[in-house]
Design a protein around this motif. Structure first.
Motif, mmCIF file in Angstrom:
data_model
loop_
_atom_site.group_PDB
_atom_site.id
_atom_site.type_symbol
_atom_site.label_atom_id
_atom_site.label_comp_id
_atom_site.label_asym_id
_atom_site.label_seq_id
_atom_site.Cartn_x
_atom_site.Cartn_y
_atom_site.Cartn_z
ATOM 1 N N MET A 1 0.888 -1.458 -0.037
ATOM 2 C CA MET A 1 0.000 -0.203 0.184
ATOM 3 C C MET A 1 0.390 1.434 -0.014
ATOM 4 O O MET A 1 0.917 1.639 0.915
ATOM 5 N N ALA A 2 1.920 1.328 -1.309
ATOM 6 C CA ALA A 2 2.857 2.703 -1.020
ATOM 7 C C ALA A 2 1.860 4.151 -1.794
ATOM 8 O O ALA A 2 2.457 4.967 -1.653
ATOM 9 N N LEU A 3 0.485 4.193 -2.273
ATOM 10 C CA LEU A 3 0.169 4.994 -3.143
ATOM 11 C C LEU A 3 0.339 6.163 -1.674
ATOM 12 O O LEU A 3 0.596 7.599 -2.224
ATOM 13 N N GLU A 4 -0.190 5.991 -0.208
ATOM 14 C CA GLU A 4 0.102 6.774 0.434
ATOM 15 C C GLU A 4 1.498 7.287 0.805
ATOM 16 O O GLU A 4 1.597 8.955 0.691
ATOM 17 N N HIS A 5 2.286 6.328 0.696
ATOM 18 C CA HIS A 5 3.748 7.341 0.701
ATOM 19 C C HIS A 5 3.944 7.781 -0.834
ATOM 20 O O HIS A 5 4.463 9.045 -0.589
ATOM 21 N N ALA A 6 3.562 7.445 -2.003
ATOM 22 C CA ALA A 6 3.668 8.525 -3.027
ATOM 23 C C ALA A 6 3.043 9.584 -2.943
ATOM 24 O O ALA A 6 3.304 10.604 -3.146
ATOM 25 N N ILE A 7 2.092 10.033 -2.357
ATOM 26 C CA ILE A 7 1.719 11.221 -1.540
ATOM 27 C C ILE A 7 2.101 11.856 -1.038
ATOM 28 O O ILE A 7 2.587 13.204 -1.266
ATOM 29 N N LEU A 8 2.704 11.013 0.363
ATOM 30 C CA LEU A 8 3.628 12.208 0.971
ATOM 31 C C LEU A 8 5.060 12.520 0.207
ATOM 32 O O LEU A 8 4.910 13.554 -0.073
ATOM 33 N N VAL A 9 5.623 11.976 -0.703
ATOM 34 C CA VAL A 9 6.863 12.333 -1.491
ATOM 35 C C VAL A 9 5.707 13.548 -2.046
ATOM 36 O O VAL A 9 7.145 14.443 -1.977
ATOM 37 N N HIS A 80 9.819 8.945 6.267
ATOM 38 C CA HIS A 80 11.049 9.000 6.839
ATOM 39 C C HIS A 80 11.581 7.158 6.651
ATOM 40 O O HIS A 80 12.110 6.663 6.599
ATOM 41 N N ARG A 81 10.462 6.843 8.269
ATOM 42 C CA ARG A 81 10.066 5.160 8.413
ATOM 43 C C ARG A 81 10.149 4.385 7.109
ATOM 44 O O ARG A 81 10.655 3.861 7.298
ATOM 45 N N TRP A 82 9.412 4.969 6.890
ATOM 46 C CA TRP A 82 9.125 3.975 5.460
ATOM 47 C C TRP A 82 10.501 4.002 4.170
ATOM 48 O O TRP A 82 10.605 3.187 4.012
ATOM 49 N N LEU A 83 11.045 5.187 4.122
ATOM 50 C CA LEU A 83 11.898 5.013 3.107
ATOM 51 C C LEU A 83 13.117 3.802 3.541
ATOM 52 O O LEU A 83 13.884 3.399 2.985
ATOM 53 N N PHE B 105 13.955 12.707 1.659
ATOM 54 C CA PHE B 105 12.841 12.909 2.579
ATOM 55 C C PHE B 105 13.442 11.916 3.436
ATOM 56 O O PHE B 105 13.028 11.910 4.608
ATOM 57 N N GLY B 106 14.632 10.807 3.921
ATOM 58 C CA GLY B 106 14.755 9.894 4.429
ATOM 59 C C GLY B 106 16.126 9.691 4.923
ATOM 60 O O GLY B 106 17.021 11.393 4.257
ATOM 61 N N ASP B 107 16.330 8.514 4.784
ATOM 62 C CA ASP B 107 17.834 8.732 5.915
ATOM 63 C C ASP B 107 18.610 7.358 4.302
ATOM 64 O O ASP B 107 18.550 6.800 4.480
ATOM 65 N N GLN B 108 19.706 8.467 3.505
ATOM 66 C CA GLN B 108 20.179 8.522 2.797
ATOM 67 C C GLN B 108 20.877 6.698 2.719
ATOM 68 O O GLN B 108 20.428 5.697 2.038
ATOM 69 N N GLU B 109 21.767 6.465 3.761
ATOM 70 C CA GLU B 109 22.981 5.244 3.598
ATOM 71 C C GLU B 109 21.286 4.589 3.949
ATOM 72 O O GLU B 109 21.528 3.487 3.101
#
Lengths: 179, 179
Positions: A1-9, A80-83, B105-109
DNA sequence: ATTCCCATGTAATTAGTTACATGATTCG
DNA sequence: CGAATCATGTAACTAATTACATGGGAAT
């Protein structure tokens, strides 16, 4: 479910209304993640309940009001967490590949006509991406950190279209040399 | 909705039980079309009502009975019809690309560590496909018509993994030379 | 003993698509 | 005058995922 995250970006880059997001998902972001406006409005509602985004109404001249969304601190934390999470290897799902696998059960000429159509579509899209790259990133070596993301996905688009084109050529070559 | 057609292709090649199909969709066909056993059983039921496939029970020694499905004449007609239809350009949907777009927007590493993991996965899959190609298709020029479909999708797999690998390398290069 | 393979399903939920709905303004 | 753009949604449906369920045989 990454649409949320695509929107966040997308919202982290710039605030937007649902309508604006729908247009972005039709253009730049849409090249690697599609979403309809209906789906976007639905998900934005959920994201606002979750406090990942917040909205305020903006009145406009000669245009309907719009609800402009922006990312919240919580939204940035979630992004940040998701990334940092490992990305599951996504299953590629290609109806076209199913057809190529089954080509011997159909009308070969008709299927190959479809391959030609695809080849042309890949070539056109590749030309579009390359024009974009030449225009916006003439000097990739000197890119700033905040431009790298958009540049890299454009490169992915170029590589993907070349890949699509190459496969079409292989298919046509295999069936071309056969006759 | 092409799962039906992927199953038709698979059954046109060889009869199978739902369980057999699930395994095929885990292996060969699964490289370009994934499906779970639950979904396969559901769709097989629908396809049998539509008379595209038919089944008969086969008793086995020391194993549960199985329901072996085969494609019907109507199923072959449908497959033939579908193969001649223009294939809609499928939206590629990549969570990984969304991450690359949002990397700043995240932790690059942490994100780059994920890129390394992906790169290794692509390399491993590529090696697997190439071993397969060397084993089953040592001489592509002399392939028979009924082998071309499987050969071409294997080639697509190889090209796709090379593409994935190339993109990972570009990403790592861009961020590598930056520091 | 436990886990894996064989074999087939149902139930609940989530995600996504298609169709429907409204209404003002601008462009050709 | 008709189509396109701006703007936001609801409703119905289909597809897909996840969880649950059962039960025998073979292998470690």
């Amino acid at each position: 479910m990454a649409l949320e995250h695509a929107i966040l970006v997308s919202l982290a880059e710039k605030t937007a209304s649902g309508y604006d997001l729908a247009r972005r998902f039709d253009a730049s972001i849409g090249h690697f993640w599609k979403a309809s406006h209906q789906q976007i409005y639905k998900v934005l509602g959920r994201m606002e309940s979750d406090k990942w985004v917040e909205s305020h109404l903006v009145a406009q001249d000669n245009r309907p009001d719009k609800k402009v969304y922006s990312i919240t601190g919580e939204g940035r934390d979630e992004l940040h967490r998701w990334l940092s999470l490992p990305t599951p290897i996504e299953a590629l799902r290609s109806e076209f590949a199913v057809k190529m696998r089954g080509i011997r059960f159909g009308d070969q000429e008709a299927v190959l006509a479809d391959v030609h159509v695809r080849r042309a579509a890949h070539a056109a899209q590749l030309a579009f991406y390359e024009a974009n790259a030449a225009k916006h990133y003439p000097d990739p070596a000197s890119l700033k950190n905040d431009e790298l993301g958009a540049y890299l996905v454009l490169r992915a688009g170029i590589l993907a279209e070349q890949h699509g084109l190459n496969w079409c050529d292989e298919i046509l070559q295999v069936f071309g040399s056969e006759r």
